[in-house]
Scaffold this active site. Structure first.
Site, mmCIF file in Angstrom:
data_model
loop_
_atom_site.group_PDB
_atom_site.id
_atom_site.type_symbol
_atom_site.label_atom_id
_atom_site.label_comp_id
_atom_site.label_asym_id
_atom_site.label_seq_id
_atom_site.Cartn_x
_atom_site.Cartn_y
_atom_site.Cartn_z
ATOM 1 N N LYS A 202 27.873 135.681 106.358
ATOM 2 C CA LYS A 202 26.518 136.230 106.322
ATOM 3 C C LYS A 202 26.134 136.659 104.910
ATOM 4 O O LYS A 202 26.977 136.827 104.042
ATOM 5 C CB LYS A 202 26.392 137.368 107.337
ATOM 6 C CG LYS A 202 26.384 136.813 108.771
ATOM 7 C CD LYS A 202 26.190 137.854 109.825
ATOM 8 C CE LYS A 202 26.189 137.163 111.206
ATOM 9 N NZ LYS A 202 26.236 138.149 112.300
ATOM 10 N N ARG A 232 33.781 137.475 115.667
ATOM 11 C CA ARG A 232 33.035 136.214 115.739
ATOM 12 C C ARG A 232 33.085 135.567 114.358
ATOM 13 O O ARG A 232 32.502 136.094 113.411
ATOM 14 C CB ARG A 232 31.599 136.495 116.189
ATOM 15 C CG ARG A 232 30.760 135.245 116.412
ATOM 16 C CD ARG A 232 29.356 135.627 116.877
ATOM 17 N NE ARG A 232 28.519 134.464 117.047
ATOM 18 C CZ ARG A 232 27.877 133.850 116.049
ATOM 19 N NH1 ARG A 232 27.972 134.309 114.821
ATOM 20 N NH2 ARG A 232 27.139 132.777 116.293
HETATM 21 C C1 7PM Z 1 21.351 135.137 110.276
HETATM 22 C C2 7PM Z 1 21.791 136.130 111.119
HETATM 23 C C3 7PM Z 1 21.879 133.880 110.366
HETATM 24 C C4 7PM Z 1 22.751 135.833 112.021
HETATM 25 C C5 7PM Z 1 22.853 133.593 111.272
HETATM 26 C C6 7PM Z 1 23.293 134.567 112.125
HETATM 27 C C7 7PM Z 1 26.037 137.117 115.831
HETATM 28 C C8 7PM Z 1 25.827 136.518 117.068
HETATM 29 C C9 7PM Z 1 24.915 135.315 115.521
HETATM 30 C C10 7PM Z 1 26.727 138.361 115.749
HETATM 31 C C11 7PM Z 1 26.919 138.238 118.140
HETATM 32 C C12 7PM Z 1 25.435 133.426 112.614
HETATM 33 C C13 7PM Z 1 24.365 134.324 113.084
HETATM 34 N N1 7PM Z 1 25.478 136.334 114.882
HETATM 35 N N2 7PM Z 1 26.270 137.063 118.219
HETATM 36 N N3 7PM Z 1 25.124 135.393 116.867
HETATM 37 N N4 7PM Z 1 27.146 138.870 116.938
HETATM 38 N N5 7PM Z 1 27.362 138.836 119.266
HETATM 39 O O1 7PM Z 1 25.978 133.724 111.532
HETATM 40 O O2 7PM Z 1 26.936 138.972 114.691
HETATM 41 O O3 7PM Z 1 25.775 132.443 113.273
HETATM 42 S S1 7PM Z 1 23.983 134.072 114.766
#
Ligand code: 7PM
Length: 258
Positions: A202, A232
């Protein structure tokens, strides 16, 4: 928890079949690296991402969930906020619902309850398309904590028996907020529920170091040391290596039941 995104890239013309094939192969790779859970997502939650229709989301995630649950000894979670996707994912064999909107969409709490599956409730300030514009907190930890209390109560009222909590690294938060919530993660242990954290690749990690993989592994390890039970991650192998070294030093077991 290894991440599998099923999002056809518009620059390749391989179409959906190509993306499904890729997703399944990636899931197999993550399981071989040591993942206990495969998180399958078909709707990008990235800031500014285009919304995906329910049919499109179903077409992306259901075949992957079916294939992985039928062919691998791993729990599949579905990264979705859409009630019918939760229902269909459960029928396809999913073992966990992962909702970045913490079941706030219309019909999501009852759909989730009907599946009988455990649910991960994530904190997000705002909605994905605008959440990074001006995240503001008077008291970050208190606000996330109050959010958890409210969502847990709603889920319990609907008979959802098993819950996980996720403070939502990167979701409506500035880098200082994201770093603080990992540092003070143990605050959230008072709910008595397993904590899930996703720092992997991230932008807050990218702000601190150019080495996204090492940065993500260290972030995940510190989250684990502060009480996270589920991490995750994109890079399963180096995360498992880091956890093994930590556990070998402290003498604790890596058993997923503990
Ligand atoms: C911006 C923000 C871009 C987040 C991509 C993402 C999470 C999730 C995602 C998390 C849980 C990514 C994410 N992030 N589910 N789904 N916790 N529970 O990096 O932090 O794929 S999407």
């Amino acid at each position: 928890m290894g991440i599998v995104n099923v999002t056809p890239d518009s620059f390749s013309d391989g179409g959906l079949h190509f993306s499904l094939d890729n997703a399944v192969r990636h899931a197999e790779h993550l399981v071989a690296e040591g993942a206990d859970i495969i998180d399958v997502g078909g709707e990008s939650t990235r800031p500014g991402a285009l919304a995906v229709s329910v049919d499109e989301e179903l077409n992306r995630v259901v075949p992957v969930i079916e294939h992985v649950t039928n062919n691998m000894d791993v729990c599949v979670s579905v990264d979705s906020s859409t009630p019918v996707v939760m229902t269909e994912a459960a029928s396809a064999g999913a073992g966990l619902l992962n909702d970045v909107r913490a079941l706030k969409r219309d019909g999501a709490v009852s759909a989730a309850a009907r599946t009988g599956l455990p649910v991960c409730l994530m904190h997000m300030q705002g909605e994905p398309d605008t959440m990074q514009l001006n995240p503001t907190y008077a008291d970050l930890l208190q606000e996330i904590d109050a959010f958890f209390s409210e969502r847990v109560a709603v889920c319990r009222q609907h008979g959802i028996g098993e819950l996980l909590l996720d403070p939502g690294f990167g979701f409506g938060k500035l880098p200082k907020h994201n770093l603080q919530l990992v540092n003070q993660l143990s605050t959230f242990r008072r709910h008595g529920l397993p904590l899930l954290v996703g720092v992997s690749r991230k932008s807050t990690i990218a702000k601190v170091t150019d080495d996204l993989q090492t940065g993500s592994v260290v972030g995940a390890l510190i989250a684990a040391q502060n009480g996270a039970k589920v991490l995750r991650v994109h890079d399963v192998a180096p995360t498992v290596a880091a956890l093994r070294v930590w556990k070998s030093i402290t003498g604790e077991s890596l058993d997923r039941e503990q």
